[in-house]
Design a protein around this motif. Structure first.
Motif, short mmCIF file in Angstrom:
data_model
loop_
_atom_site.label_atom_id
_atom_site.label_comp_id
_atom_site.label_asym_id
_atom_site.label_seq_id
_atom_site.Cartn_x
_atom_site.Cartn_y
_atom_site.Cartn_z
N THR A 73 18.31 -130.86 3.15
CA THR A 73 17.91 -130.43 1.55
C THR A 73 18.02 -129.09 1.24
OG1 THR A 73 16.91 -132.83 1.60
CG2 THR A 73 16.59 -131.38 -0.28
N THR A 87 18.93 -135.56 6.75
CA THR A 87 19.87 -134.84 5.80
C THR A 87 19.37 -133.52 5.54
OG1 THR A 87 20.70 -136.80 5.22
CG2 THR A 87 21.03 -134.97 3.80
N ASN A 118 18.23 -135.22 -4.07
CA ASN A 118 16.96 -135.90 -4.20
C ASN A 118 17.35 -137.16 -4.97
OD1 ASN A 118 14.39 -136.56 -4.31
ND2 ASN A 118 13.87 -134.98 -5.88
N THR A 150 16.79 -138.24 -0.88
CA THR A 150 17.61 -137.74 0.22
C THR A 150 17.19 -138.76 1.45
OG1 THR A 150 18.21 -135.93 1.92
CG2 THR A 150 15.78 -136.02 1.38
#
Length: 173
Positions: free
Chosen positions: A69, A67, A61, A63
């Protein structure tokens, strides 16, 4: 088993995973966001309102779109179980709003918790954003399954009460 004992066992099972409740957030490099949330939990033994406090993080973060997380949350409550808990598991539906609307699952499980000990839980899950912008992540419904000494398996479902706090803001580039 008395109805009072059963209600206390349901309370213990309910509290275990509630943290997931007001949960799941994103983090700056090595810091966690804090949150407090109120939930109503129901089981075959009744209804209970609870408050949970916790910390949540996300990595990475900020991001980027596409992607994955990873979200984690640690939940704590001042409530304790009057009966020992052999094991527990929880599933939280985390809600995303802002640049996109979505939800994802965060889960956790654990072993024994002694009677009269404050209950804490950890949940984790992954989400892949598909739109750039700013997203707010908050806790949604929670399902808790606990194996409680003298009672057996108990399932509780919990829903967040308004206002539902934002656990974290995630920036997606």
């Amino acid at each position: 088993m008395s109805k009072s004992l059963g209600r206390r066992a349901a309370t213990a099972a309910t509290v275990i995973a509630l943290g997931g409740l007001g949960v799941v957030a994103a983090q700056a490099p090595a810091s966690a966001s804090t949150f407090t949330g109120s939930y109503t939990c129901n089981s075959i033994l009744g209804t209970q309102n609870i408050t949970v406090n916790g910390t949540a993080t996300a990595s990475p973060n900020p991001t980027t779109v596409g992607t994955s997380t990873h979200f984690t949350a640690h939940i704590a409550t001042s409530l304790s179980s009057p009966l020992a808990i052999n094991s527990w598991s929880a599933t939280l539906t985390a809600n995303v709003s802002g640049a996109q609307t979505a939800s994802f699952q965060a889960t956790g499980s654990g072993g024994s918790i002694p009677a009269n000990q404050a209950i804490a839980a950890d949940v984790a899950g992954d989400w892949t954003p598909t739109a750039a912008g700013t997203d707010q992540i908050s806790g949604g419904n929670v399902s808790i399954k606990a194996n409680v000494v003298l009672v057996g398996n108990i399932t509780a479902t919990c829903t967040p009460n308004s206002p539902i706090p934002v656990a974290e803001t995630l920036t997606v580039n």
